[in-house]
Write a protein that holds these residues in place. Structure first.
Motif, PDB file in Angstrom:
ATOM      1  N   LEU A 171     -84.100  43.195  21.097  1.00 39.48           N
ATOM      2  CA  LEU A 171     -85.375  42.532  21.384  1.00 39.48           C
ATOM      3  C   LEU A 171     -86.520  43.204  20.644  1.00 39.48           C
ATOM      4  O   LEU A 171     -87.443  42.535  20.166  1.00 39.48           O
ATOM      5  N   VAL A 172     -86.467  44.535  20.545  1.00 38.88           N
ATOM      6  CA  VAL A 172     -87.501  45.260  19.799  1.00 38.88           C
ATOM      7  C   VAL A 172     -87.396  44.941  18.310  1.00 38.88           C
ATOM      8  O   VAL A 172     -88.408  44.695  17.640  1.00 38.88           O
ATOM      9  N   ASP A 173     -86.204  44.920  17.791  1.00 36.52           N
ATOM     10  CA  ASP A 173     -86.008  44.628  16.364  1.00 36.52           C
ATOM     11  C   ASP A 173     -86.499  43.232  16.001  1.00 36.52           C
ATOM     12  O   ASP A 173     -86.963  43.000  14.877  1.00 36.52           O
ATOM     13  N   ARG A 174     -86.405  42.318  16.944  1.00 34.82           N
ATOM     14  CA  ARG A 174     -86.857  40.945  16.686  1.00 34.82           C
ATOM     15  C   ARG A 174     -88.349  40.765  16.970  1.00 34.82           C
ATOM     16  O   ARG A 174     -88.860  39.657  16.914  1.00 34.82           O
ATOM     17  N   ASN A 175     -89.032  41.850  17.308  1.00 36.67           N
ATOM     18  CA  ASN A 175     -90.469  41.822  17.592  1.00 36.67           C
ATOM     19  C   ASN A 175     -90.826  40.943  18.786  1.00 36.67           C
ATOM     20  O   ASN A 175     -91.937  40.438  18.898  1.00 36.67           O
ATOM     21  N   LEU A 176     -89.860  40.770  19.673  1.00 39.49           N
ATOM     22  CA  LEU A 176     -90.144  40.081  20.931  1.00 39.49           C
ATOM     23  C   LEU A 176     -90.668  41.060  21.979  1.00 39.49           C
ATOM     24  O   LEU A 176     -91.353  40.657  22.919  1.00 39.49           O
ATOM     25  N   VAL A 177     -90.338  42.322  21.815  1.00 38.22           N
ATOM     26  CA  VAL A 177     -90.757  43.383  22.729  1.00 38.22           C
ATOM     27  C   VAL A 177     -91.362  44.513  21.905  1.00 38.22           C
ATOM     28  O   VAL A 177     -90.870  44.828  20.824  1.00 38.22           O
ATOM     29  N   GLN A 178     -92.435  45.103  22.422  1.00 36.11           N
ATOM     30  CA  GLN A 178     -93.114  46.188  21.726  1.00 36.11           C
ATOM     31  C   GLN A 178     -92.803  47.510  22.410  1.00 36.11           C
ATOM     32  O   GLN A 178     -92.775  47.593  23.636  1.00 36.11           O
ATOM     33  N   VAL A 179     -92.570  48.548  21.602  1.00 36.98           N
ATOM     34  CA  VAL A 179     -92.352  49.893  22.136  1.00 36.98           C
ATOM     35  C   VAL A 179     -93.702  50.480  22.527  1.00 36.98           C
ATOM     36  O   VAL A 179     -94.619  50.557  21.710  1.00 36.98           O
ATOM     37  N   ALA A 180     -93.839  50.914  23.777  1.00 39.61           N
ATOM     38  CA  ALA A 180     -95.071  51.564  24.232  1.00 39.61           C
ATOM     39  C   ALA A 180     -94.951  53.083  24.117  1.00 39.61           C
ATOM     40  O   ALA A 180     -95.837  53.740  23.585  1.00 39.61           O
ATOM     41  N   LYS A 181     -93.841  53.640  24.624  1.00 41.23           N
ATOM     42  CA  LYS A 181     -93.607  55.083  24.537  1.00 41.23           C
ATOM     43  C   LYS A 181     -92.143  55.333  24.227  1.00 41.23           C
ATOM     44  O   LYS A 181     -91.263  54.597  24.680  1.00 41.23           O
ATOM     45  N   ARG A 182     -91.907  56.413  23.466  1.00 44.39           N
ATOM     46  CA  ARG A 182     -90.554  56.848  23.188  1.00 44.39           C
ATOM     47  C   ARG A 182     -90.107  57.881  24.223  1.00 44.39           C
ATOM     48  O   ARG A 182     -90.918  58.545  24.855  1.00 44.39           O
ATOM     49  N   ARG A 183     -88.798  58.025  24.385  1.00 38.47           N
ATOM     50  CA  ARG A 183     -88.263  59.030  25.287  1.00 38.47           C
ATOM     51  C   ARG A 183     -88.503  60.429  24.731  1.00 38.47           C
ATOM     52  O   ARG A 183     -88.880  60.600  23.570  1.00 38.47           O
ATOM     53  N   SER A 184     -88.242  61.419  25.555  1.00 42.92           N
ATOM     54  CA  SER A 184     -88.500  62.798  25.159  1.00 42.92           C
ATOM     55  C   SER A 184     -87.641  63.237  23.980  1.00 42.92           C
ATOM     56  O   SER A 184     -88.010  64.150  23.246  1.00 42.92           O
ATOM     57  N   ASP A 185     -86.501  62.565  23.765  1.00 41.40           N
ATOM     58  CA  ASP A 185     -85.680  62.924  22.612  1.00 41.40           C
ATOM     59  C   ASP A 185     -86.188  62.302  21.320  1.00 41.40           C
ATOM     60  O   ASP A 185     -85.656  62.558  20.240  1.00 41.40           O
ATOM     61  N   GLY A 186     -87.254  61.483  21.431  1.00 41.28           N
ATOM     62  CA  GLY A 186     -87.848  60.869  20.255  1.00 41.28           C
ATOM     63  C   GLY A 186     -87.085  59.683  19.725  1.00 41.28           C
ATOM     64  O   GLY A 186     -87.485  59.050  18.745  1.00 41.28           O
ATOM     65  N   LYS A 187     -85.970  59.336  20.331  1.00 39.56           N
ATOM     66  CA  LYS A 187     -85.111  58.263  19.824  1.00 39.56           C
ATOM     67  C   LYS A 187     -85.262  56.981  20.637  1.00 39.56           C
ATOM     68  O   LYS A 187     -85.724  55.958  20.146  1.00 39.56           O
ATOM     69  N   GLY A 188     -84.819  57.030  21.884  1.00 37.49           N
ATOM     70  CA  GLY A 188     -84.814  55.822  22.691  1.00 37.49           C
ATOM     71  C   GLY A 188     -86.200  55.400  23.140  1.00 37.49           C
ATOM     72  O   GLY A 188     -87.195  56.086  22.926  1.00 37.49           O
ATOM     73  N   VAL A 189     -86.264  54.240  23.790  1.00 36.89           N
ATOM     74  CA  VAL A 189     -87.521  53.678  24.276  1.00 36.89           C
ATOM     75  C   VAL A 189     -87.695  54.050  25.744  1.00 36.89           C
ATOM     76  O   VAL A 189     -86.797  53.827  26.556  1.00 36.89           O
ATOM     77  N   LYS A 190     -88.837  54.618  26.083  1.00 38.80           N
ATOM     78  CA  LYS A 190     -89.137  54.993  27.463  1.00 38.80           C
ATOM     79  C   LYS A 190     -89.823  53.856  28.202  1.00 38.80           C
ATOM     80  O   LYS A 190     -89.438  53.488  29.311  1.00 38.80           O
ATOM     81  N   THR A 191     -90.877  53.291  27.604  1.00 35.37           N
ATOM     82  CA  THR A 191     -91.562  52.133  28.190  1.00 35.37           C
ATOM     83  C   THR A 191     -91.784  51.090  27.116  1.00 35.37           C
ATOM     84  O   THR A 191     -91.901  51.414  25.928  1.00 35.37           O
ATOM     85  N   CYS A 192     -91.842  49.847  27.526  1.00 36.17           N
ATOM     86  CA  CYS A 192     -92.043  48.752  26.575  1.00 36.17           C
ATOM     87  C   CYS A 192     -93.050  47.768  27.154  1.00 36.17           C
ATOM     88  O   CYS A 192     -93.385  47.812  28.338  1.00 36.17           O
ATOM     89  N   GLN A 193     -93.531  46.878  26.307  1.00 37.84           N
ATOM     90  CA  GLN A 193     -94.482  45.842  26.705  1.00 37.84           C
ATOM     91  C   GLN A 193     -94.158  44.551  25.977  1.00 37.84           C
ATOM     92  O   GLN A 193     -93.462  44.550  24.955  1.00 37.84           O
ATOM     93  N   ILE A 194     -94.673  43.446  26.512  1.00 35.24           N
ATOM     94  CA  ILE A 194     -94.627  42.185  25.775  1.00 35.24           C
ATOM     95  C   ILE A 194     -96.041  41.639  25.681  1.00 35.24           C
ATOM     96  O   ILE A 194     -96.884  41.895  26.540  1.00 35.24           O
ATOM     97  N   HIS A 195     -96.297  40.913  24.625  1.00 32.45           N
ATOM     98  CA  HIS A 195     -97.614  40.308  24.427  1.00 32.45           C
ATOM     99  C   HIS A 195     -97.840  39.208  25.465  1.00 32.45           C
ATOM    100  O   HIS A 195     -96.903  38.606  25.983  1.00 32.45           O
ATOM    101  N   ASP A 196     -99.115  38.963  25.763  1.00 34.47           N
ATOM    102  CA  ASP A 196     -99.470  37.935  26.748  1.00 34.47           C
ATOM    103  C   ASP A 196     -98.810  36.594  26.435  1.00 34.47           C
ATOM    104  O   ASP A 196     -98.333  35.891  27.335  1.00 34.47           O
ATOM    105  N   LEU A 197     -98.796  36.217  25.158  1.00 36.43           N
ATOM    106  CA  LEU A 197     -98.226  34.927  24.769  1.00 36.43           C
ATOM    107  C   LEU A 197     -96.731  34.888  25.043  1.00 36.43           C
ATOM    108  O   LEU A 197     -96.186  33.862  25.464  1.00 36.43           O
ATOM    109  N   PHE A 198     -96.049  36.004  24.782  1.00 38.85           N
ATOM    110  CA  PHE A 198     -94.621  36.049  25.073  1.00 38.85           C
ATOM    111  C   PHE A 198     -94.371  36.001  26.576  1.00 38.85           C
ATOM    112  O   PHE A 198     -93.387  35.420  27.030  1.00 38.85           O
ATOM    113  N   ARG A 199     -95.251  36.638  27.350  1.00 37.92           N
ATOM    114  CA  ARG A 199     -95.088  36.586  28.813  1.00 37.92           C
ATOM    115  C   ARG A 199     -95.236  35.142  29.299  1.00 37.92           C
ATOM    116  O   ARG A 199     -94.481  34.680  30.159  1.00 37.92           O
ATOM    117  N   GLU A 200     -96.223  34.403  28.757  1.00 42.96           N
ATOM    118  CA  GLU A 200     -96.382  33.002  29.113  1.00 42.96           C
ATOM    119  C   GLU A 200     -95.130  32.203  28.749  1.00 42.96           C
ATOM    120  O   GLU A 200     -94.704  31.317  29.490  1.00 42.96           O
TER     121      GLU A 200
END
Length: 1003
Positions: free
Chosen positions: A676-705
């Protein structure tokens, strides 16, 4: 039907549509209800096609019947109890839903004729019998799935009900009235479009169709193909107006014998729906009639090829002739006609010039990228001479306001200018309390976690106190309306010239009300080169685009109209396809035309967003749609999100048929999120402490609609938003499995249980702020026996053992927890530490699914469980070590052989040697500890053999040392709020930029 509006034979309705309405019905209704409805439509000049038995020949839908469906602007389906018994009716239905895109592209009006809507949607009663009969015969089994799908889709549409209690006459009158309202206007026929979409978009922006404030006049002049250009423009904006008229070739028709202008006045009134019973008699009388009849109506009027002011005075004397929100478009080859009209009538006419050629135009403004925008806003922030202390960034959703604001907020220039900075996202679902808490989290990070119990006014005063006397920058992101600004602004100190507020908003009125510095910085769309640069980066990263793809690639980018969100979305789609001219050409042909000019175009914008959603694998679609349950602008914890996907059954185990163990469901969920991140449907907000994985994510208002609308159009999920519980709540129901899930934010949790349908099993109970009444929840334990995901607050008396389906549990407090009955448990998180209790059966059977235990006390019971391998798949362990219980802690830490992640609260130095012997430990987090020695020894040679990330948060220690060869694989070390720390190990010093010291709150 008289839905087209053109007085020119050369601008006739498009030849694609032949009928207004296609009538689909079962034969036995033909002679009575259908025949009466057909003639009622014809009497209203609605050209209606109804089939005959002679047309139903052969095995497939073809010939004139197929053509009639394809070339009708609207369809009416009379769904009686015998309708599904006819395979012809079902074939018609499938084709109708295909051509109309399930009613989204063309209107579809179902008439539920003595049947219930649910019978059609879910194939119940007679519809169930009919489909079973088709299946039993077996002849058309290859069509059954399409028939059922079409019935389900049409059954979702709220049409007209006609039963024994409804008089036919009344029902038919209602149907005809609805058809009249919903029948889309016929477009003007244009032989060869000019291909000047960008110019048409520019004029649409100039017309500001969404505004209903005043009547607006636009004069288009020049020596290009103005008539064809304005016809294309008319087709694009016509759906935004209930009544409209296109008067073409006015210059020629005015000179005709027989009173040309009077005839045009009559045509104008007629096409606007005004009845003209007799000849007007004079242009003076005609002008009076136009003003009298249309003075309060919102109209669209095109006056094409005007060559004198007399023509304008007779057909559009002034803006008071037409109601607010009207748009009058005048085309002429003589600019002085427009000038004379303005000077004689005192009206304002905006002008637009077209040059000879392919419709190219003279553009009034340059569109620039973020570099120039950055410089402009920074200069406004630096400017101390201009009045006011508010700077605003204004633009539509998805154009990059937040991106620009974030770039400014994180820049070195701002850090030098403003020692004190804070950020809060306001959003449409506005909560002043949450805004103040966000600001305090930036201004007073050490105490912000204790502000939850404070009231709104108390929080406001705390923010004011933090800012008073300081040179600060506060960013208020995504302010939707003036009410939000007026509520928040009182937290800023008065007469503090050193403070500055930066606002991002979609609404220019917010900038005016906040008295922002002039001019308000309005973000423009990206130009072609900037758009191509962004697209190129998203698709090819640092590689070059093959020369043969650049031309078509630029064409794809141009269809995005410079909107960054659309560019990144489309790039995400293109990046997944084959890099060939044929594949890209297919994408280009499928991309629907869409506009970003105003609010009315949001529906079209959703179509291109949906295009990327449709391209998702079916197994991932419910995972994406589920993001709609979270509040707008929410930073979503990925660990929670994946656990929720698992609880809802969206992620299924992979059956490999191999000896190697299949991946865990959580690992599959990580891959889904990465996709989902690679397709730009989901945005990475924060990375995990290892710097690799995604800790938190967000979606744009339009995608939420999009998530919400698609969920509610999908038979699998339905999202609803109760208003009487919490500050935000979402109820998810699934019709197929008869399950539901409830999400509640805020502290108004009383009455939550009333929203759970009686016949639904509860999958998820998610109280984001953890403030649910324990007694209230305990009362419903039996009712919640099937719950899989539970997030609650303080829980001393809740007996979790009765929740035998529980997979994920978040609690703020529970002193003791017996885990023997929780066979499905995967993740247990407790904020303040829990003592695990288990019987011999647990030791014997093991708990194969447990992966996370945070925080638990390292007593002898835990040691026994670990030593006996009761948690063979445990990955993450958080220990809460009490000072009086340290002796047992050191002993029990030796049993943590299988861990990859470890969090420890209140650790002392003597435990480090024990931790260093855990062979699989990769991430170690030490939290809120006190070391009595000045120096903490981080291990002997060979200790921590696989440790990659070391995090220390709020630990009181002065020096860290280790022997040569300790932590050989360490690649990142983070020290958060450890002010007494003066020295770290040699291994850590060698990390360079991967050694971090920060004052921000670690989470």
């Amino acid at each position: 039907m008289g839905g087209s509006s053109s007085s020119d034979k050369g601008a006739a309705p498009s030849s694609h549509f032949r009928y207004d309405v296609f009538l689909s019905f079962r034969g036995y209704t033909r002679l009575r209800f259908t025949d009466t409805l057909y003639h009622a439509l014809i009497n209203k000049r609605i050209d209606t096609f109804r089939d005959s038995e002679e047309l139903r020949i052969g095995e497939e839908l073809e010939g004139s019947l197929l053509e009639a469906i394809e070339r009708s602007r609207m369809s009416i389906l009379i769904l009686c109890d015998k309708y599904p018994t006819s395979r012809w009716c079902l074939d018609e239905l499938v084709k109708i839903m295909e051509c109309s895109e399930n009613g989204r592209k063309r209107p579809v009006l179902p008439i539920y004729f003595n049947v219930a809507k649910s019978d059609v949607q879910f194939q119940l009663n007679e519809y169930r019998k009919a489909m079973a009969a088709h299946q039993e015969k077996g002849r058309y089994n290859h069509k059954l799935e399409a028939w059922r799908s079409a019935l389900s889709e049409v059954g979702k549409i709220y049409g007209q009900r006609c039963d024994h209690n409804t008089p036919w006459g009344m029902a038919i009158d209602n149907i005809v009235e609805e058809v009249t309202k919903r029948l889309p206007p016929l477009p003007l026929h244009i032989d060869r479009p000019l291909g000047c979409d960008s110019e048409l978009e520019e004029v649409k922006l100039l017309l500001d169709i969404g505004s209903h404030a005043t009547c607006f006049m636009l004069g288009i002049h020049g020596d290009g193909e103005i008539g064809k250009f304005v016809a294309e423009l008319y087709n694009k904006i016509r759906p935004h107006f209930v009544i409209a008229s296109f008067l073409s070739n006015i210059s020629e028709k005015t000179n005709e014998s027989g009173g040309g202008l009077e005839h045009l006045q009559e045509t104008l009134l007629s096409e606007m729906g005004e009845e003209v019973k007799s000849k007007i008699g004079s242009t003076f009388k005609g002008s009076s009639e136009i003003k009298r009849r249309l003075g309060q109506k919102r109209v669209l009027l095109v006056l094409d090829d005007v060559d004198s002011t007399h023509q304008l005075n007779s057909l559009a004397g002034g803006i008071d002739w037409f109601g607010p929100g009207s748009r009058i478009i005048i085309t002429t080859r003589y600019e002085d006609v427009l000038d004379d009209y303005v000077s004689n009538n005192g009206v304002e006419v905006k002008k637009y010039f077209i040059t000879e050629g392919s419709g190219s135009t003279v553009k009034e403004e340059n569109v620039v990228g973020l570099e120039k925008d950055f410089a402009v806003v920074i200069n406004q922030l630096k400017d101390e001479d201009s009045p006011g202390n508010v700077v605003s960034i204004v633009g539509m959703g998805g154009i990059g306001k937040t991106t620009l604001a974030r770039k400014i907020y994180n820049s070195n220039e701002v850090k030098k200018l403003f020692p004190c900075c804070a950020w809060a996202t306001v959003s449409k679902e506005f909560s002043a309390k949450e805004v103040f808490k966000s600001l305090l989290k930036c201004l007073k990070p050490s105490t912000s976690k204790f502000e939850d119990s404070s009231g709104e006014e108390e929080l406001r005063q705390k923010v004011r106190k933090c800012l008073k006397g300081k040179k600060y920058l506060v960013v208020l992101d995504d302010v939707w309306d003036t009410k939000a600004w007026c509520t928040v602004k009182n937290c800023f100190p008065e007469n503090n010239d050193a403070g500055t507020i930066l606002i991002t908003t979609r609404n220019d009125q917010v900038a005016y009300v906040s008295e922002s510095k002039e001019p308000h910085h309005k973000l423009s769309f990206m130009d072609k080169e900037r758009s191509w640069e962004l697209f190129h980066k998203e698709v090819f990263c640092r590689k070059n685009c093959p020369p043969e793809l650049e031309s078509i690639g630029r064409s794809i980018v141009e269809s995005c109209k410079g909107l960054p969100l659309a560019i990144k979305t489309t790039a995400g789609l293109v990046a997944k396809r084959e890099r060939s001219e044929d594949a890209w050409g297919e994408i280009m042909n499928l991309l629907p035309y869409w506009s970003v000019a105003d609010e009315d175009s949001s529906e079209v914008m959703m179509e291109i967003l949906k295009f990327s959603y449709d391209d998702l694998p079916n197994k991932m679609k419910p995972c994406f749609l589920y993001l709609g349950v979270f509040p707008e602008d929410e930073e979503i914890r990925v660990r929670d999100l994946i656990s929720l996907w698992i609880a809802e059954g969206f992620i299924e185990p992979i059956q490999t048929g191999r000896s190697k163990s299949p991946p865990q469901l959580e690992d599959i969920g990580e891959q889904y999120l990465k996709e989902l991140v690679d397709r730009n449907l989901v945005q990475v907000a924060k990375r995990r402490s290892d710097g690799k994985g995604v800790k938190t994510c967000q979606i744009h208002d339009l995608f939420r609609e999009l998530c919400i609308s698609e969920s509610n159009n999908n038979s699998g999920l339905r999202l609803s938003f109760p208003r009487d519980v919490g500050s935000y709540a979402c109820l998810v129901t699934c019709n197929q499995s008869r399950t539901c899930s409830l999400f509640v934010y805020g502290d108004r949790t009383h009455g939550w249980a009333h929203h759970i349908p009686e016949d639904c099993r509860v999958n998820v109970l998610y109280f984001a702020d953890g403030d649910i009444d324990v007694i209230d929840l305990t009362e419903y334990v039996k009712w919640l026996k099937n719950v899989r995901f539970l997030k609650i607050g303080f829980s001393e008396s809740l007996d979790l053992c009765k929740l035998q389906s529980l997979e994920t549990c978040h609690m703020e407090y529970s002193d003791l927890l017996s885990i023997g009955g929780l066979k499905q448990l995967r993740h247990l998180r407790n904020e303040f530490g829990v003592v695990l209790l288990a019987d011999e059966q647990v030791v014997k059977d093991k708990m194969q699914n447990v992966q996370t235990l945070i925080y638990v006390h390292p007593d002898s019971q835990l040691g026994s469980l670990l030593n006996n391998g009761c948690f063979p798949n445990l990955r993450i362990l958080g220990l809460y070590i009490r000072r009086y219980n340290q002796g047992s802690a050191e002993e029990n830490l030796r049993n943590l052989h299988r861990l990859s992640h470890l969090r420890i609260d209140n650790l002392e130095s003597k435990d480090m040697n024990t931790l260093g012997r855990i062979p699989s430990l990769q991430i170690l987090k030490l939290i809120h500890g006190t070391c009595f020695e000045e120096t903490l020894n981080c291990g002997a040679a060979g200790s921590f053999p696989r440790l990659q990330v070391f995090i220390m948060h709020c630990v009181a220690v002065r020096r860290l040392t280790s022997e040569e060869g300790a932590m050989p694989r360490l690649r990142r070390a983070v020290f958060c709020k450890c002010p007494g720390l003066k020295e770290v190990t040699k291994q850590m010093r060698s990390l360079g930029s991967n050694l971090e010291f920060t004052k921000s709150v670690w989470d």
